[in-house]
Design an enzyme around this catalytic site. Structure first.
Site, short mmCIF file in Angstrom:
data_model
loop_
_atom_site.label_atom_id
_atom_site.label_comp_id
_atom_site.label_asym_id
_atom_site.label_seq_id
_atom_site.Cartn_x
_atom_site.Cartn_y
_atom_site.Cartn_z
N PHE A 76 0.84 -1.20 0.00
CA PHE A 76 0.00 0.00 0.00
C PHE A 76 0.87 1.25 0.00
CE2 PHE A 76 -2.37 -3.23 2.35
CZ PHE A 76 -3.68 -3.11 1.89
N ASP A 77 0.49 2.24 -0.81
CA ASP A 77 0.98 3.59 -0.60
C ASP A 77 0.27 4.14 0.65
OD1 ASP A 77 2.09 6.15 -1.04
OD2 ASP A 77 0.34 6.76 -2.22
#
Length: 369
Positions: free
Chosen positions: A206-207
């Site tokens: 995930f960013d």
């Protein structure tokens, strides 16, 4: 005193009791079936539901071309002619297989638990195409029992009814609609050549900003620059960030991870999560980690890149899926063989490679048809 209308002893409503009986009947049907060896689907309220479109699960580029060039009737006829020929795997196929592997491990530890991944095929295809989709799913031995085929209409209105935790599509407009409805969603993009992926561990990257968290800090970067951003993050280090569109999916993954931890299998857990952020650790990392802590969540690895490209690091991680809100990072991941998914959320949609774009809907290099 008489009890309220529609309730029974213990506070359970008649409708809830009826639902339980209906679901018990469905489970009994699957338990007694002699024609299938596949495990029964879990009850939706207990499961982590992943809705995938037919064009992410399977490669339907040729079929899409028939539809666009020759029309709907020829498209349907083409699918009927080839319904005994399975589709080739699509971009979400490895992710789905990894979900099934996690389910197998969960069933070993908790034979009666329904806290599992439940994969739903969510498509606007016509029911006539359903036989080929079913044949393809059976050919690859995928556990997908729930379908939603809307015959040309958008399936977005059904996502909440299916209790969807994550929706993956190749249609960016549908993904945007889903996010606006409060459902975690992303547009998937294939690579010309994909990295070899783990077949024993689901890896999800995930960013941070505008993915797990809101875009409130990213707005400061874009509008006032990095120096102001660093001062802001230091000043509000102990104030949790607001949640972003995929926070609930990380939460669902964490729930399943804890089932393995409870059996002393943290080191061999078949789910591994990564935070891959362009933030600098010393200057702006503490607020991110404290936010996760305040939510009662954790990631297995947190990687702060201080603005460096994400592609090389993702090539090392080899995630089954990587979520980011900026096409610049999606393209960098694709170039090095990472399956990437764009989250169309936040101020980053107005920018491309750090420059405000004249067209906010900047197009990726990869054809999404």
């Amino acid at each position: 005193m008489s009890k309220p209308e529609g309730t029974e002893r213990g506070g359970q409503s008649n409708s809830d009791n009826s639902e339980e009986k209906d679901w018990a009947a469905v489970k009994a049907l699957f338990d007694n079936a002699k024609t299938t060896k596949k495990p029964r689907p879990p009850k939706p309220s207990n499961a982590v539901t992943i809705a995938v479109s037919s064009r992410t699960l399977f490669n339907m580029v040729k079929e899409r071309k028939v539809f666009e060039e020759e029309g709907l009737e020829r498209y349907v006829a083409h699918q009927l002619e080839l319904e005994d020929q399975p589709f080739t795997p699509g971009v979400s196929f490895p992710f789905v297989k990894a979900l099934m592997n996690v389910n197998a491990r969960l069933r070993e530890l908790y034979p009666d638990s329904e806290e599992l991944f439940d994969i739903v095929l969510m498509t606007n295809n016509h029911a006539q195409v359903g036989v080929r989709l079913i044949n393809s799913i059976n050919y690859y031995d995928l556990t997908i029992e729930r379908f939603c085929m809307t015959g040309g209409e958008s399936p977005i209105g059904y996502l909440k009814a299916y209790m969807t935790n994550l929706y993956l599509s190749k249609d960016s407009k549908k993904v945007q609609e889903a996010i606006e409805e409060g459902i975690a969603a992303a547009t998937m993009f294939a690579c010309d050549s994909e990295n070899e992926l783990s077949d024993t561990q689901l890896r999800v990257a995930f960013d941070g900003d505008a993915v797990l968290f809101s875009d409130e800090s990213e707005i400061i970067v874009k509008e006032h620059g990095l120096d102001t951003f660093f001062r802001h993050e230091k000043e509000f280090e102990n104030k949790p960030l607001a949640q972003g569109p995929l926070k609930c999916f990380l939460e669902a993954l964490g729930k399943l991870q804890r089932k393995f931890y409870a059996k002393s299998q943290r080191n061999s857990c078949p789910i591994r999560t990564y935070l891959v952020t362009a933030r600098s650790a010393a200057s702006a990392g503490a607020r991110v980690l404290k936010t996760l802590r305040s939510w009662g969540l954790e990631v297995d690895e947190a990687l702060f890149l201080a603005g460096a490209p994400k592609g090389p690091l993702l090539q090392k991680i080899r995630p089954h899926i990587f979520f980011d809100d900026q096409m610049f990072h999606i393209e960098g991941a694709q170039e090095l063989g990472t399956i990437a998914a764009h989250v169309p959320y936040g101020i980053g949609q107005k920018y491309h490679k750090g420059v405000e774009a004249p067209n906010p809907d900047c197009k990726p290099k990869t054809d999404i048809s």
